[in-house]
Design a protein around this motif. Structure first.
Motif, short mmCIF file in Angstrom:
data_model
loop_
_atom_site.label_atom_id
_atom_site.label_comp_id
_atom_site.label_asym_id
_atom_site.label_seq_id
_atom_site.Cartn_x
_atom_site.Cartn_y
_atom_site.Cartn_z
N UNK A 1 0.32 4.37 -2.53
CA UNK A 1 -0.17 5.64 -1.99
C UNK A 1 0.85 6.14 -0.98
N UNK B 1 0.83 -1.21 0.00
CA UNK B 1 0.00 0.00 0.00
C UNK B 1 0.86 1.26 0.00
N UNK C 1 0.89 8.47 0.93
CA UNK C 1 0.33 8.97 2.19
C UNK C 1 -0.45 7.89 2.94
N UNK C 2 -0.27 6.63 2.57
CA UNK C 2 -1.03 5.55 3.22
C UNK C 2 -0.68 5.49 4.70
#
Lengths: 111, 99, 225
Positions: B72, B68, B74-75
């Motif tokens: 992303x 993840x 900013x996950x």
């Protein structure tokens, strides 16, 4: 370019846990698609491409099976399986059948 | 059909291709690094079948695991959270093992 | 004008109008009493054209509609319950769902289905971000929310927040694995057997496994006594 249907990761609101029992016409769309795929008249990939090509407005405004039948219609037209003229005539006939059924008078009182 | 190019565990990158037309490679995976999980199957190419052509020769499809945090930046969840996506082989290229 | 739901056809001839050959009234008053939309007419028109051209036959459509109605999450629940009580079956289910289903007399259709197993420390959840792929030839129709924008957009990016909206709060000790169905492979989740079900028979176990458990947005829970 990102196509509208390709929405993984886009911002969106809460999941609205809506459900509905499929109406008979929706099941009929499903049955027609399954049979057209089984009979190799069209593929699922063509169905998907046809849905994507309805464009963002239609994708968001139409219901799920409305998108399907619109795509099926366009693919069948494209492939020459049916013609616009035939489709126009058949839509008119379907509406006339429905109108006749709705005009069916109530002939006995409810028990 | 050419033999499958990858092996389970191998690091790969999804090509950063952005063609018009129908494809089955999610936008959010393009240009991202992952690892091969397994070979799903060898399937007619949906990019061809979507336009009424047979899509042959068939194309290997791999399940690719993405962290993840790779997808992303900013996950916020734990490092072991991941997404598994089926990717058609022409969209994949090998990359060097992460150092 | 709507079709009166009290309208009773038993033993009555409709002398005042014709029905299409071989058909009764072509709609169900209780479900389709709303307006006859353009898309419904389009659907009927395409059906009639495909029948008239001999591309499809009426009995094929009937049989397919019956098949659609015969599929349900209960079939998936049976597979899960059997896997919980029979480790050898579980191994076969994880290898090939369609073949394992056939062992129980269940036709899971021609598209391969893969079971993804939840374990302690690992939870699985299924989505199709590109369209609406779902093991519907086994489990029946996907719920509307599965096909809608919010779930498809968000579950790959913030799965924990989405699962929490479904009431499933997972701690950081549990990895969340999202499966995005992009190829000709469908997924069903094999959930963990809940504690407190020791000695239960398959039927009782299967009743714990809801559709949402098979998608991975819920876990089977034992109702408190």
């Amino acid at each position: 370019m990102r196509r509208h249907h390709d929405m993984g990761g886009l911002p969106a609101g809460p999941v609205e846990r809506t459900e509905h029992e499929h109406a008979p016409w929706e099941k009929k769309v499903d049955a027609i698609l399954r049979l057209l795929v089984a009979e190799k008249v069209m593929t699922l990939d063509e169905l998907r491409r046809g849905i994507e090509e309805l464009g963002p407005g239609a994708y968001d405004e139409l219901s799920y099976f409305e998108r399907w039948i619109r795509s099926i219609a366009n693919i069948l037209l494209e492939k020459g399986v049916i013609t616009v003229h035939e489709l126009a005539t058949a839509i008119e006939a379907a509406r006339a059948r429905r109108a006749a059924a709705e005009a069916c008078p109530k002939t006995v009182p409810a028990p | 059909m050419s033999p499958p190019r990858f092996r389970p565990g191998q690091p790969v990158r999804v090509k950063a291709w952005f063609p018009p037309g129908h494809c089955r490679t999610p936008f959010y995976t393009r240009g991202k690094r992952g690892r091969i999980l397994d070979l799903v199957d060898v399937e007619p190419d949906p990019e061809e079948r979507a336009y009424g052509r047979p899509g042959l020769p068939a194309v290997p499809v791999w399940r690719v695991v993405f962290d993840q945090h790779e997808l992303w930046p900013d996950y916020r969840g734990p490092a072991q959270d991941r997404v598994v996506v089926g990717i058609f082989e022409p969209w994949l290229e090998p990359v060097e093992e992460a150092g | 004008m709507s079709h009166d739901p009290d309208h009773d056809h038993q033993g009555l001839d409709h002398e005042d109008h014709d029905h299409p050959p071989g058909q009764r009234h072509p709609f169900q008053p209780d479900l389709e009493d709303g307006p006859y939309t353009w898309h419904m007419a389009l659907t009927d028109a395409i059906e009639q054209l495909l029948l008239a051209k001999g591309i499809l036959r009426p009995e094929q459509i009937r049989r397919t509609l019956e098949d659609i109605d015969s599929k349900s999450p209960a079939l998936g629940a049976r597979l899960v319950a059997r896997a919980w009580v029979d480790p050898a079956f579980k191994a076969r289910l994880l290898a090939d769902v369609n073949a394992a289903a056939a062992e129980l007399g269940i036709d899971a259709g021609p598209i391969p289905i893969r079971a993804v197993e939840c374990r302690p420390g690992e939870h699985h959840v299924v989505v199709c971000t590109l369209c609406s792929c779902y093991p519907r030839l086994l489990l029946g129709a996907a719920p509307d929310w599965y096909k809608a924008r919010a779930y498809r957009s968000r579950v790959v990016r913030e799965p924990r927040a989405v699962l929490a909206e479904f009431g499933l709060e997972l701690g950081p000790e549990v990895a969340v694995v999202v499966h995005d169905s992009t190829a000709e492979l469908r997924f069903m989740v094999l959930p963990e057997r809940p504690a407190g079900t020791e000695g239960w028979d398959e039927e009782r176990l299967a009743a714990l496994v809801t559709r949402d458990c098979l998608i991975g947005v819920a876990r089977p829970t034992v109702p408190s006594a």
